[in-house]
Design a protein around this motif. Sequence first.
Motif: not given
Lengths: 351, 351
Positions: A61, A65, A72, A76, A102, A321, A325, B188, B343, B346-348, B350-351
């Motif tokens: 990811d 970018l 972005p 995502a 990321s 996810l 993860k 952004i 992050k 930038f939509g990153l 996730l966890f």
Amino acid sequence: MHNLNSTTQTHAGACNARLATEKVLTGDRPTGSLHLGHFVGSLKQRVLLQQQYQQTILVADMQGLTDNGFKPTLVAANILNLVADYLAVGIEPSKTTICLQSALPALAELTMYYSNLVTVARLERNPTVKNEIANKAFGQSVPAGFLTYPISQAADITGFMGTLVPVGDDQLPMIEQTNEIVRKVNHIAGQTILVECKPLLSQTPRLVAPDGKNKMSKSMGNCIYLGSDPLAIRKAVQSMYTDPNHLNISDPGRIEGNVVFSYLDAFHPEPDTVAKLKIHYRQGGLGDGQVKKQLEECLQQLLAPIRAKRELYLSDKQQLLDILKAGTELAQQETEIVVKQVKNVFGLSLF
Amino acid sequence: MHNLNSTTQTHAGACNARLATEKVLTGDRPTGSLHLGHFVGSLKQRVLLQQQYQQTILVADMQGLTDNGFKPTLVAANILNLVADYLAVGIEPSKTTICLQSALPALAELTMYYSNLVTVARLERNPTVKNEIANKAFGQSVPAGFLTYPISQAADITGFMGTLVPVGDDQLPMIEQTNEIVRKVNHIAGQTILVECKPLLSQTPRLVAPDGKNKMSKSMGNCIYLGSDPLAIRKAVQSMYTDPNHLNISDPGRIEGNVVFSYLDAFHPEPDTVAKLKIHYRQGGLGDGQVKKQLEECLQQLLAPIRAKRELYLSDKQQLLDILKAGTELAQQETEIVVKQVKNVFGLSLF
């Protein structure tokens, strides 16, 4: 997309003994869904490779970018799609580590260290980057992150101590750049800290787009995706470029440059059947419609179970996810070890 | 060296009310011991700033590597010296966070994100980097990490949400670059995620080297260091450039360009005494030897306790490490928060 294709089954099989201790590192930029080009070019092989080697697939990811910094959401939005694509084709999380770039700060750290060992001039000479910069029409606005992405890719490969990297031949300069960095780090260290990697060159020709002109590419919008529905598949096959001089069914037809036959070569489960079709087509008496019907059937059969699995996985985002993860946590441990070793080379392991 | 000078006491005092909520971010590259130029240019002010503001001092070892990638021991060897220098002049770890850049992965991550928002052309136009590249005679071999270090510096500043950055005027383009990135990230995000920073411009002229020709610089080897011994201080003062036409004691002498007087201005605790010496020197009847003796006394007095403290700190490396580690742990928490926010842009996350 890392643009990393992998070998044919035959090649991987032949190398089996030699590569027994290899570590495969591959990945994709989450900038769109995967398509048939990925399927024949890399996904099928990854499914085989995971049976034989340690394999890590990086959802790149951060690299996505490098040319999408200002938009972005594209990146995502595609992360979990990518994971679903992997699972749908048979990548097994118990065999392959699927992880998110990321969420691996060690890779960013490695990129920083390596950046001091690569000159700007060297980056500007990289043929792959040069081509991509030309194709993307950045003009004078090449983002620094794009010019330097070969360094980041070297961090990805070495961060996992990857020794075998499935690539297309257009990506060979990336392997060369990685190994240059490896040698520099080892030279500074005065011993072998990082290992050089080898390309696992794709033996399959790159799949052309249905129009016969371009390679199948996420960015060109001319793809049959793993998740394409039956109608989209039919339309794509119907629109495929064949032999423009094959006007009547009775005319002899050309196979060369005929997209339908190149897809049959790539996807039909029975090479003998395809060989017979080719003979018939060349002689005359076999219509494009008939050949396209055969191809469509074969693609519908191939993609129906993949699409179904893909939808199933996408219906449970939490599961995707969790899988990502778990893989990322494993990857964090691996990459932390490498960054510690590299920091040690630079004398920066104070605590 | 971040080349960050800070204001005079007067300036900092005058701005006190306005800056009450400011966060000061400053730092040095550990590429050599600190010298008198740092003392008047930045260290004295940091000691004052820590009384009024949150202050973070970054030991910028990663930045030190940008032009020392192939000789990293220089950087590693100077990290604890730098911390000892800070403590010796009165930086208090209870008031100032002293932290190590290489132990803050969040800064590397931020650098990666920001790299996609800055073009190569923009970096090549940066006047500070252009000058430094010319001075360092890289030729065609500018390391990528050196060209991109303004991005890394933006990561340093924003990673701590620094709002006030002590700099010399030659470093203003760095502040500009940082704020461009801040505005892009906020654009952004569609909201204010990062805050712009302001330069705290140095009001003191840059200290010249004893030869009167160059600025005092670690890389030029013409410095009086905080740790210089009495003999080295004496020799440096003896060698100082004065007025070449002041041949006899009875001749009138020039103050302008006279290094001894610029040092007296910078270091003598009693401006009135210096003013009287200047009058006497201009009139004639005051020998260079006399003036140098005054300066030497004053420098010996200034540096004796600093040198003693410095040696004491350096005699207990574990203590220095512990101080740096404690500050770095605090800094890790701070910078992790910022990288999470970025992050998220930038939509990153996730966890």
